[in-house]
Design a protein around this motif. Structure first.
Motif: not given
Length: 396
Positions: A87-98, A23-38
């Motif tokens: 994942l100890a990430l900050s931010g999370g904002e969404m932006f749009a461009y044309v 089953k899709f899991d956003l945390g697993r996706l971001l961890t396996s792709v980026f290994e984001p750190t604190y």
């Protein structure tokens, strides 16, 4: 053939492949792709025809914004509702461009937040975020790759996102995808040339030969780790080359269903001829080739490495094992030399994939794709099926 699959209990059965996906899991996706750190700061980019739709998330009410709605539902809310904290990430904002109107065209600088405030991608976004997720209608891999190197961020492009992709191509563990891609890369690297034979229903056979010159094969494998600025194109899973030359003919199915025969010489498509459909479509292509010859340059040859279901979006379907694709236009994001400034019009500086797959091109077949390396010629694909050479490489 053995496939590396997650051992999670909750799975999604895909009828088209018989393969089960976690089953899709956003945390697993971001961890396996980026290994984001604190402390890494993340944001989401979307494209919209009219930036007024960003204010107060107005695009959520428009049924034509399915991709952007998935970006909000799955990624924005996913981060907000626990994944960022996990994942100890900050931010999370969404932006749009044309939206740019074409694949891999340069991005505009102007963007807005979801309140409607006008911002600059180059001043307010790129320098201030560590991870940028671009979920858009049109691919932004090429321009974002250039900006990542300039500003030092990492990220991923996920254009054309839909439920099939979420539940298959993005549900996998990219450590496994990377391993399989590397096995096939090693099996194909330093090839001298690849030839692809096509048979067309009721028409003539065609062959195109791509000169590769013994170059090191590259891979799109989904891992974007460490401090090196880079962009992952997701779903990933392909081995690719930047052709040094090409000769021959191959078929093309245009968006309106017209079938054409394309003649390639000197690494460039020089003319299109009608097989079936609208002559006006062929005439328009020929006018573009004559007006801006760079639009016909073949900038990529790619082979899929994953077992995935058809999603209806080329971003996933070109990653399916047994398919291959060519691409015309800019290839600077792949290590090539074709940059936007070489085109007569910057609006022509796209990177357009030409996918050969049973669902996409039912009117013609890959009779055979073969590779010459180390004095030997190996068959890679027949009738959209990987042959023994590739299957053996995957078993290593």
């Amino acid at each position: 053939m053995m496939f590396s699959l997650s051992t999670m209990n909750t799975t999604v059965q895909t009828a088209a492949t018989g393969r089960k996906f976690p089953k899709f899991d956003l945390g697993r996706l971001l961890t396996s792709v980026f290994e984001p750190t604190y402390g890494r700061k993340v944001c989401i980019l979307i494209d919209l025809p009219d930036l007024a739709e960003a204010k107060d998330y107005a695009f959520l009410k428009n049924p034509q914004r399915a991709v952007q709605q998935k970006a909000h539902e799955v990624f924005y809310l996913g981060l907000k509702n626990g994944v960022a904290e996990e994942l100890a990430l900050s931010g999370g904002e969404m932006f749009a461009y044309v939206e740019t109107g074409g694949s891999n065209l340069d991005l505009p600088d102007r963007c807005v937040d979801m309140v409607g405030n006008e911002l600059s991608l180059e001043k307010d976004i790129y320098p201030n975020y560590d991870l940028i997720l671009c979920i858009s209608t049109f691919s932004a891999t090429a321009p974002l790759t250039a900006f990542a190197k300039q500003y030092g961020f990492r990220g991923a492009t996920l254009h054309g996102l839909n439920d099939v992709i979420l539940n298959s191509g993005l549900a996998v563990d990219y450590n496994d995808v990377s391993r399989d891609a590397e096995k096939l890369r090693l099996a194909m690297t330093k090839a001298e040339w690849v030839e692809i034979d096509f048979t067309v229903d009721g028409g003539e056979d065609m062959t195109v030969r791509l000169e590769l010159g013994g170059q090191e094969a590259q891979k799109s494998h989904g891992l974007c780790r460490g401090d090196t600025p880079d962009i992952a194109n997701l779903p990933a899973g392909e081995v690719y080359f930047v052709p040094q030359g090409a000769e021959g003919t191959f078929p093309l199915k245009y968006e309106d269903g017209t079938l054409g025969k394309l003649t390639v010489t000197g690494g460039r498509i020089i003319k299109a001829e009608l097989i079936e459909g609208k002559q006006s479509t062929i005439d328009e292509h020929n006018r573009k080739l004559q007006d801006d010859p760079m639009t016909g340059v073949l900038g990529e040859l790619g082979f899929g490495t994953q077992v995935l279901p058809v999603s209806g979006a080329d971003i996933q379907d070109e990653k399916v094992l047994g398919t291959c694709h060519l691409a015309t236009g800019r290839d600077d994001h792949l290590g090539g030399h074709i940059t936007p400034d070489l085109f007569k019009k910057r609006q022509n500086a796209t990177h357009d994939d030409i996918l050969f797959a049973p669902h996409k091109t039912p009117n013609f077949d890959i009779k055979q794709a073969r590779m010459h390396r180390d004095g030997q010629t190996m068959v890679l694909i027949e009738h959209f099926q990987p042959m023994g050479y590739l299957l053996k490489a995957l078993e290593i």
